[in-house]
Scaffold this motif. Structure first.
Motif, PDB file in Angstrom:
ATOM      1  N   GLY A   1       1.035  -1.387   0.010  1.00 17.77           N
ATOM      2  CA  GLY A   1      -0.172  -0.082  -0.137  1.00 17.77           C
ATOM      3  C   GLY A   1       0.913   1.076   0.010  1.00 17.77           C
ATOM      4  O   GLY A   1       0.439   2.190  -0.548  1.00 17.77           O
ATOM      5  N   ARG A   2       2.026   1.235   0.772  1.00 14.60           N
ATOM      6  CA  ARG A   2       2.854   2.378   0.673  1.00 14.60           C
ATOM      7  C   ARG A   2       3.461   2.591  -0.619  1.00 14.60           C
ATOM      8  O   ARG A   2       3.817   3.926  -0.856  1.00 14.60           O
ATOM      9  N   TYR A   3       3.819   1.699  -1.210  1.00 12.68           N
ATOM     10  CA  TYR A   3       4.744   1.712  -2.388  1.00 12.68           C
ATOM     11  C   TYR A   3       4.115   1.625  -3.794  1.00 12.68           C
ATOM     12  O   TYR A   3       4.824   1.674  -5.104  1.00 12.68           O
ATOM     13  N   GLN A   4       2.915   1.118  -3.752  1.00 11.52           N
ATOM     14  CA  GLN A   4       2.393   0.485  -5.195  1.00 11.52           C
ATOM     15  C   GLN A   4       2.117   1.782  -6.069  1.00 11.52           C
ATOM     16  O   GLN A   4       2.638   1.695  -7.133  1.00 11.52           O
ATOM     17  N   SER A   5       1.720   2.769  -5.696  1.00 13.09           N
ATOM     18  CA  SER A   5       1.312   3.896  -6.572  1.00 13.09           C
ATOM     19  C   SER A   5       2.718   4.582  -7.072  1.00 13.09           C
ATOM     20  O   SER A   5       3.142   4.969  -8.242  1.00 13.09           O
ATOM     21  N   ARG A   6       3.830   4.535  -6.012  1.00 18.01           N
ATOM     22  CA  ARG A   6       5.101   4.945  -6.626  1.00 18.01           C
ATOM     23  C   ARG A   6       5.720   4.128  -7.532  1.00 18.01           C
ATOM     24  O   ARG A   6       6.376   4.754  -8.381  1.00 18.01           O
ATOM     25  N   LEU A   7       5.600   2.954  -7.389  1.00 15.85           N
ATOM     26  CA  LEU A   7       6.428   2.008  -8.315  1.00 15.85           C
ATOM     27  C   LEU A   7       5.697   2.169  -9.521  1.00 15.85           C
ATOM     28  O   LEU A   7       6.152   2.056 -10.649  1.00 15.85           O
ATOM     29  N   ARG A   8       4.394   2.154  -9.731  1.00 17.61           N
ATOM     30  CA  ARG A   8       3.661   2.152 -10.877  1.00 17.61           C
ATOM     31  C   ARG A   8       3.947   3.255 -11.592  1.00 17.61           C
ATOM     32  O   ARG A   8       4.140   3.303 -12.731  1.00 17.61           O
ATOM     33  N   ARG A   9       4.222   4.794 -10.893  1.00 16.59           N
ATOM     34  CA  ARG A   9       4.497   5.937 -11.631  1.00 16.59           C
ATOM     35  C   ARG A   9       5.912   5.707 -12.354  1.00 16.59           C
ATOM     36  O   ARG A   9       5.977   6.411 -13.188  1.00 16.59           O
ATOM     37  N   PHE A  10       6.933   4.905 -11.379  1.00 17.45           N
ATOM     38  CA  PHE A  10       8.124   4.781 -12.066  1.00 17.45           C
ATOM     39  C   PHE A  10       8.124   4.033 -13.194  1.00 17.45           C
ATOM     40  O   PHE A  10       8.734   4.289 -14.260  1.00 17.45           O
ATOM     41  N   PHE A  11       7.340   2.824 -13.284  1.00 17.25           N
ATOM     42  CA  PHE A  11       7.204   2.006 -14.364  1.00 17.25           C
ATOM     43  C   PHE A  11       6.502   2.730 -15.740  1.00 17.25           C
ATOM     44  O   PHE A  11       6.906   2.582 -16.797  1.00 17.25           O
TER      45      PHE A  11
ATOM     46  N   ASP B   1       9.967  10.689  -8.934  1.00 18.31           N
ATOM     47  CA  ASP B   1       9.733   9.846  -7.683  1.00 18.31           C
ATOM     48  C   ASP B   1      10.323  10.613  -6.658  1.00 18.31           C
ATOM     49  O   ASP B   1      10.569  10.261  -5.463  1.00 18.31           O
ATOM     50  N   GLY B   2      11.253  11.620  -6.989  1.00 16.42           N
ATOM     51  CA  GLY B   2      11.940  12.585  -5.851  1.00 16.42           C
ATOM     52  C   GLY B   2      13.113  11.848  -5.155  1.00 16.42           C
ATOM     53  O   GLY B   2      13.517  12.317  -4.053  1.00 16.42           O
ATOM     54  N   GLN B   3      13.762  10.793  -5.640  1.00 14.61           N
ATOM     55  CA  GLN B   3      14.909  10.331  -5.213  1.00 14.61           C
ATOM     56  C   GLN B   3      16.061  11.187  -5.178  1.00 14.61           C
ATOM     57  O   GLN B   3      16.149  11.813  -6.170  1.00 14.61           O
TER      58      GLN B   3
ATOM     59  N   LYS C   1      20.599   7.902  -3.745  1.00 12.60           N
ATOM     60  CA  LYS C   1      19.599   6.725  -3.850  1.00 12.60           C
ATOM     61  C   LYS C   1      19.599   6.181  -5.167  1.00 12.60           C
ATOM     62  O   LYS C   1      19.423   5.173  -5.526  1.00 12.60           O
ATOM     63  N   ILE C   2      19.504   7.038  -6.113  1.00 16.62           N
ATOM     64  CA  ILE C   2      19.514   6.696  -7.390  1.00 16.62           C
ATOM     65  C   ILE C   2      20.890   5.872  -7.852  1.00 16.62           C
ATOM     66  O   ILE C   2      20.766   4.976  -8.465  1.00 16.62           O
ATOM     67  N   ALA C   3      21.756   6.336  -7.194  1.00 14.25           N
ATOM     68  CA  ALA C   3      23.156   5.459  -7.462  1.00 14.25           C
ATOM     69  C   ALA C   3      22.998   3.988  -6.794  1.00 14.25           C
ATOM     70  O   ALA C   3      23.541   3.089  -7.636  1.00 14.25           O
ATOM     71  N   GLN C   4      22.359   3.998  -5.771  1.00 11.60           N
ATOM     72  CA  GLN C   4      22.308   2.730  -5.047  1.00 11.60           C
ATOM     73  C   GLN C   4      21.115   1.701  -5.819  1.00 11.60           C
ATOM     74  O   GLN C   4      21.411   0.556  -5.953  1.00 11.60           O
ATOM     75  N   ILE C   5      20.244   2.484  -6.437  1.00 11.67           N
ATOM     76  CA  ILE C   5      19.104   1.462  -6.996  1.00 11.67           C
ATOM     77  C   ILE C   5      19.735   1.065  -8.475  1.00 11.67           C
ATOM     78  O   ILE C   5      19.463  -0.044  -8.781  1.00 11.67           O
ATOM     79  N   THR C   6      20.480   2.058  -9.183  1.00 11.27           N
ATOM     80  CA  THR C   6      20.779   1.655 -10.405  1.00 11.27           C
ATOM     81  C   THR C   6      22.261   0.823 -10.339  1.00 11.27           C
ATOM     82  O   THR C   6      22.539   0.291 -11.282  1.00 11.27           O
ATOM     83  N   GLY C   7      22.990   1.033  -9.378  1.00 11.97           N
ATOM     84  CA  GLY C   7      24.343   0.371  -9.069  1.00 11.97           C
ATOM     85  C   GLY C   7      25.329   1.362  -9.998  1.00 11.97           C
ATOM     86  O   GLY C   7      26.647   0.781 -10.110  1.00 11.97           O
TER      87      GLY C   7
END
Length: 183
Positions: A28-38, A140-142, A146-152
């Motif tokens: 519930g906390r992350y569903q809309s954020r992930l959907r927006r990212f995708f 997403d406002g990262q 955080k972007i570096a961590q997410i993408t490696g």
């Protein structure tokens, strides 16, 4: 004021007790954020975005025992989403020309879709790494870290992708009538 468990507390309940309710709260906390990212990555394809978000949550459920809390839960979850996106991209190498993409054709039929279509067309012009960094930061406002961590990717590489991506977006939108002088 009602106590709200943190993401880490919920993740621990899921990992230790297979608590479906706790996982439901995380979804519930992350569903809309992930959907927006995708949506940004798939250029507005809602069905594909929902499918990729669902796959991300399935992988998160299955891998939650491996969450160590070294990064925030949201960073860990976005990292899974990013890998799901890369796996999807690898599985369908041939891509459609932007002007023939079904999602853009569907949206073009809508009278109020003008700016949205232009934004998706502009995003489609970006390299995948640029689009990912742009989406994570602007939508997403990262933070850069955080972007570096997410993408490696190293932070300086993220900065380069953001700079080039923003220049390309601005150039495309300017050429299509969205300049700073308009009100």
């Amino acid at each position: 004021m009602k106590w709200q468990p943190t993401d880490t507390e919920l993740a621990a309940r899921v990992a230790l007790l297979a608590d479906r309710r706790a996982f439901g709260l995380l979804v519930g906390r992350y569903q809309s954020r992930l959907r927006r990212f995708f949506l940004g990555q798939t250029l507005g394809d809602e069905q594909l975005s929902d499918d990729l978000a669902q796959e991300t949550f399935i992988k998160a459920w299955l891998g939650l025992a491996g969450f160590r809390g070294l990064a925030s839960f949201s960073t860990w979850l976005y990292r899974i989403a990013y890998r799901v996106l890369l796996d999807h991209a690898r599985s369908r190498r041939p891509t459609l020309d932007i002007d023939s993409a079904p999602v853009l054709q569907r949206a073009a039929d809508s009278a109020e879709a003008g700016l949205g279509i232009d934004v998706y067309r502009a995003l489609a012009l970006l390299r995948p790494e640029e689009r990912t960094c742009i989406t994570l930061q602007l939508i997403d406002g990262q933070s850069l870290d955080k972007i570096a961590q997410i993408t490696g990717l190293p932070v300086n590489t993220v900065k380069s992708h953001l700079h080039r991506g923003k220049e390309r977006l601005a150039d495309y939108l300017r050429k299509n009538g969205y300049d700073k002088q308009r009100r």
